[in-house]
Design an enzyme around this catalytic site. Structure first.
Site, PDB file in Angstrom:
ATOM      1  N   ASP A  95       0.835  -1.206   0.000  1.00  0.00           N
ATOM      2  CA  ASP A  95       0.000   0.000   0.000  1.00  0.00           C
ATOM      3  C   ASP A  95       0.869   1.254   0.000  1.00  0.00           C
ATOM      4  O   ASP A  95       1.955   1.259   0.573  1.00  0.00           O
ATOM      5  CB  ASP A  95      -0.914  -0.031   1.234  1.00  0.00           C
ATOM      6  CG  ASP A  95      -2.052   0.955   1.123  1.00  0.00           C
ATOM      7  OD1 ASP A  95      -2.347   1.427  -0.006  1.00  0.00           O
ATOM      8  OD2 ASP A  95      -2.651   1.282   2.154  1.00  0.00           O
ATOM      9  N   GLY A 144      -0.022   5.304  -4.505  1.00  0.00           N
ATOM     10  CA  GLY A 144      -0.670   6.550  -4.936  1.00  0.00           C
ATOM     11  C   GLY A 144      -0.128   7.736  -4.162  1.00  0.00           C
ATOM     12  O   GLY A 144       0.203   8.786  -4.745  1.00  0.00           O
ATOM     13  N   ARG A 154      -0.644   9.006 -10.067  1.00  0.00           N
ATOM     14  CA  ARG A 154      -0.692   7.823  -9.204  1.00  0.00           C
ATOM     15  C   ARG A 154      -0.044   6.607  -9.876  1.00  0.00           C
ATOM     16  O   ARG A 154       0.586   5.783  -9.236  1.00  0.00           O
ATOM     17  CB  ARG A 154      -2.158   7.468  -8.883  1.00  0.00           C
ATOM     18  CG  ARG A 154      -2.871   8.447  -7.979  1.00  0.00           C
ATOM     19  CD  ARG A 154      -4.325   8.012  -7.799  1.00  0.00           C
ATOM     20  NE  ARG A 154      -4.419   6.634  -7.360  1.00  0.00           N
ATOM     21  CZ  ARG A 154      -4.268   6.232  -6.089  1.00  0.00           C
ATOM     22  NH1 ARG A 154      -4.045   7.128  -5.155  1.00  0.00           N
ATOM     23  NH2 ARG A 154      -4.363   4.960  -5.769  1.00  0.00           N
ATOM     24  N   HIS A 160       2.651   3.096  -8.978  1.00  0.00           N
ATOM     25  CA  HIS A 160       2.525   1.655  -9.251  1.00  0.00           C
ATOM     26  C   HIS A 160       3.751   1.150 -10.013  1.00  0.00           C
ATOM     27  O   HIS A 160       4.244   0.055  -9.770  1.00  0.00           O
ATOM     28  CB  HIS A 160       1.253   1.374 -10.055  1.00  0.00           C
ATOM     29  CG  HIS A 160      -0.010   1.713  -9.311  1.00  0.00           C
ATOM     30  ND1 HIS A 160      -0.218   1.340  -8.005  1.00  0.00           N
ATOM     31  CD2 HIS A 160      -1.128   2.401  -9.680  1.00  0.00           C
ATOM     32  CE1 HIS A 160      -1.414   1.780  -7.601  1.00  0.00           C
ATOM     33  NE2 HIS A 160      -1.968   2.430  -8.605  1.00  0.00           N
ATOM     34  N   THR A 182     -10.510  -7.478  -5.412  1.00  0.00           N
ATOM     35  CA  THR A 182     -11.835  -7.495  -6.046  1.00  0.00           C
ATOM     36  C   THR A 182     -12.472  -6.106  -5.975  1.00  0.00           C
ATOM     37  O   THR A 182     -13.380  -5.799  -6.746  1.00  0.00           O
ATOM     38  CB  THR A 182     -12.760  -8.524  -5.344  1.00  0.00           C
ATOM     39  OG1 THR A 182     -12.596  -8.405  -3.927  1.00  0.00           O
ATOM     40  CG2 THR A 182     -12.434  -9.951  -5.740  1.00  0.00           C
ATOM     41  N   GLU A 183     -11.996  -5.283  -5.038  1.00  0.00           N
ATOM     42  CA  GLU A 183     -12.565  -3.932  -4.876  1.00  0.00           C
ATOM     43  C   GLU A 183     -11.851  -2.899  -5.752  1.00  0.00           C
ATOM     44  O   GLU A 183     -12.367  -1.805  -5.980  1.00  0.00           O
ATOM     45  CB  GLU A 183     -12.476  -3.484  -3.399  1.00  0.00           C
ATOM     46  CG  GLU A 183     -13.421  -4.218  -2.450  1.00  0.00           C
ATOM     47  CD  GLU A 183     -13.011  -5.666  -2.171  1.00  0.00           C
ATOM     48  OE1 GLU A 183     -11.793  -5.939  -2.137  1.00  0.00           O
ATOM     49  OE2 GLU A 183     -13.899  -6.524  -2.009  1.00  0.00           O
ATOM     50  N   LEU A 217      11.303 -20.809  -4.612  1.00  0.00           N
ATOM     51  CA  LEU A 217      10.286 -19.894  -4.044  1.00  0.00           C
ATOM     52  C   LEU A 217       9.022 -20.006  -4.896  1.00  0.00           C
ATOM     53  O   LEU A 217       9.117 -20.167  -6.118  1.00  0.00           O
ATOM     54  CB  LEU A 217      10.803 -18.445  -4.104  1.00  0.00           C
ATOM     55  CG  LEU A 217       9.798 -17.336  -3.764  1.00  0.00           C
ATOM     56  CD1 LEU A 217       9.542 -17.277  -2.253  1.00  0.00           C
ATOM     57  CD2 LEU A 217      10.300 -15.961  -4.227  1.00  0.00           C
ATOM     58  N   ARG A 257       2.047  -5.000   6.071  1.00  0.00           N
ATOM     59  CA  ARG A 257       1.323  -4.008   5.276  1.00  0.00           C
ATOM     60  C   ARG A 257       2.121  -2.718   5.312  1.00  0.00           C
ATOM     61  O   ARG A 257       2.436  -2.195   6.383  1.00  0.00           O
ATOM     62  CB  ARG A 257      -0.085  -3.755   5.829  1.00  0.00           C
ATOM     63  CG  ARG A 257      -0.822  -2.713   4.982  1.00  0.00           C
ATOM     64  CD  ARG A 257      -2.238  -2.460   5.439  1.00  0.00           C
ATOM     65  NE  ARG A 257      -2.887  -1.560   4.501  1.00  0.00           N
ATOM     66  CZ  ARG A 257      -4.105  -1.709   4.013  1.00  0.00           C
ATOM     67  NH1 ARG A 257      -4.836  -2.725   4.389  1.00  0.00           N
ATOM     68  NH2 ARG A 257      -4.607  -0.834   3.150  1.00  0.00           N
ATOM     69  N   GLU A 308       1.723 -13.558  12.167  1.00  0.00           N
ATOM     70  CA  GLU A 308       2.208 -12.376  12.879  1.00  0.00           C
ATOM     71  C   GLU A 308       2.011 -11.188  11.941  1.00  0.00           C
ATOM     72  O   GLU A 308       2.201 -11.317  10.722  1.00  0.00           O
ATOM     73  CB  GLU A 308       3.696 -12.533  13.213  1.00  0.00           C
ATOM     74  CG  GLU A 308       3.981 -13.666  14.169  1.00  0.00           C
ATOM     75  CD  GLU A 308       3.391 -13.427  15.554  1.00  0.00           C
ATOM     76  OE1 GLU A 308       3.434 -12.274  16.022  1.00  0.00           O
ATOM     77  OE2 GLU A 308       2.884 -14.391  16.153  1.00  0.00           O
TER      78      GLU A 308
HETATM   79  C1  FPP Z   1      -2.048   0.039  -3.285  1.00  0.00           C
HETATM   80  O1  FPP Z   1      -1.564   1.353  -3.303  1.00  0.00           O
HETATM   81  C2  FPP Z   1      -1.505  -0.681  -4.407  1.00  0.00           C
HETATM   82  C3  FPP Z   1      -2.257  -1.303  -5.344  1.00  0.00           C
HETATM   83  C4  FPP Z   1      -3.731  -1.325  -5.340  1.00  0.00           C
HETATM   84  C5  FPP Z   1      -1.617  -1.977  -6.473  1.00  0.00           C
HETATM   85  C6  FPP Z   1      -0.341  -2.647  -6.128  1.00  0.00           C
HETATM   86  C7  FPP Z   1       0.269  -3.059  -7.364  1.00  0.00           C
HETATM   87  C8  FPP Z   1       1.595  -3.056  -7.608  1.00  0.00           C
HETATM   88  C9  FPP Z   1       2.645  -2.705  -6.640  1.00  0.00           C
HETATM   89  C10 FPP Z   1       2.026  -3.504  -8.917  1.00  0.00           C
HETATM   90  C11 FPP Z   1       2.038  -4.998  -8.950  1.00  0.00           C
HETATM   91  C12 FPP Z   1       2.258  -5.420 -10.309  1.00  0.00           C
HETATM   92  C13 FPP Z   1       3.042  -6.441 -10.654  1.00  0.00           C
HETATM   93  C14 FPP Z   1       3.267  -6.639 -12.067  1.00  0.00           C
HETATM   94  C15 FPP Z   1       3.693  -7.341  -9.714  1.00  0.00           C
HETATM   95  P1  FPP Z   1      -2.593   2.526  -3.451  1.00  0.00           P
HETATM   96  O2  FPP Z   1      -2.726   2.825  -4.893  1.00  0.00           O
HETATM   97  O3  FPP Z   1      -3.881   2.180  -2.767  1.00  0.00           O
HETATM   98  O4  FPP Z   1      -1.858   3.668  -2.702  1.00  0.00           O
HETATM   99  P2  FPP Z   1      -2.510   4.828  -1.835  1.00  0.00           P
HETATM  100  O5  FPP Z   1      -3.107   4.159  -0.615  1.00  0.00           O
HETATM  101  O6  FPP Z   1      -1.345   5.679  -1.490  1.00  0.00           O
HETATM  102  O7  FPP Z   1      -3.517   5.511  -2.686  1.00  0.00           O
END
Ligand code: FPP
Length: 236
Positions: free
Chosen positions: A17, A20, A30, A34, A63-64, A128, A184, A203
């Site tokens: 997380d 963005g 944003r 990613h 899913t959300e 892995l 997280r 944990e």
């Molecule tokens: C949450 O951050 C992140 C996501 C919903 C997407 C996570 C995806 C990646 C790290 C890319 C994974 C892709 C591959 C190919 C492995 P957020 O956008 O909710 O951040 P915020 O809480 O700051 O808005």
């Protein structure tokens, strides 16, 4: 079980997380967050493969997440597509098996084919297992498992323990052990529908670091802390 084996880190799960916010802090789109996040995914995956961790689960698309602006959803799909196309050699180089959990029927045929292709080509790799959660939510997974059990028929008078085994074998995580440590990033302290069943005795570790800034040094510190914890699994 001796105390040492209780703290073996076999299965690490990460809720990635803060992408963005990382981008917003830099006055970037944003989607740039990613993109940086994918780089961190690669680093962590390689580190896990070379440091004895057997399962790494990553929450990449829930899913959300479909409720996000179309431009962001499309970008995430593109990132995923590029990753699946370009990274297959890394999976073989590091002996990593690729597996997806979640309802992939929600994705385009092209993406589904790329997923299946990498799952198949990496199936024999065994150092892995990298588990990517895509169109994943625990409630969705459990509902799909119950539908599957219902379709295949639940034996009359089944015992509670056999029912637990049947349910676990019907989940997307069939044959994957429970999560030992869930991290997280991004400062929020919630599970957001991720591996709720599989985290029964996990944990938990919450980091304020936004995912694109998360690095191996911090991961090592969290793992050190995990190893000091007294995991009791309900016993005393
Ligand atoms: C949450 O951050 C992140 C996501 C919903 C997407 C996570 C995806 C990646 C790290 C890319 C994974 C892709 C591959 C190919 C492995 P957020 O956008 O909710 O951040 P915020 O809480 O700051 O808005």
């Amino acid at each position: 079980m001796n105390p040492k084996s209780k703290n073996t880190l076999n299965h690490l799960a990460i809720i990635m997380d803060g992408n963005g916010r990382w981008a917003k802090e830099r006055k970037m789109k944003r989607t740039e967050g990613h993109k940086e996040g994918v780089k961190v995914v690669r680093e962590i995956t390689k580190w896990c493969a070379t440091n004895g961790i057997k399962f790494l689960s990553l929450y990449a698309f829930s899913t959300e997440n479909w409720t996000r602006p179309k431009i962001e959803v499309d970008f995430l799909m593109k990132l995923l597509e590029q990753h699946l196309k370009n990274e297959s050699k890394t999976y073989d180089e590091y002996d990593i098996r690729f597996k997806v959990i979640g309802d992939t029927m929600g994705f385009s045929k092209k993406l589904r084919n790329l997923i299946t292709s990498l799952e198949n080509s990496s199936a024999k790799n065994s150092t892995l297992t990298q588990i990517l959660a895509l169109n994943y939510g625990s409630r969705d997974e459990i509902a799909r498992a119950i539908l599957k059990m219902n379709k295949n028929g639940i034996p009359n008078g089944i015992s509670k323990n056999d029912m637990i085994n049947l349910l676990e074998n019907s989940l997307d995580t069939k044959e994957i052990p429970d999560v030992d440590l869930l991290i997280r990033t991004g400062g929020e302290m919630r599970l957001s529908n991720f591996l709720l069943y599989q985290c029964a005795y996990a944990e938990l570790s919450f980091s304020k670091t936004l995912f694109p800034d998360f690095n191996i040094e911090e991961l090592k510190k969290i793992i050190e802390n995990f190893k000091q914890r007294n995991r009791r699994f309900g016993a005393i």
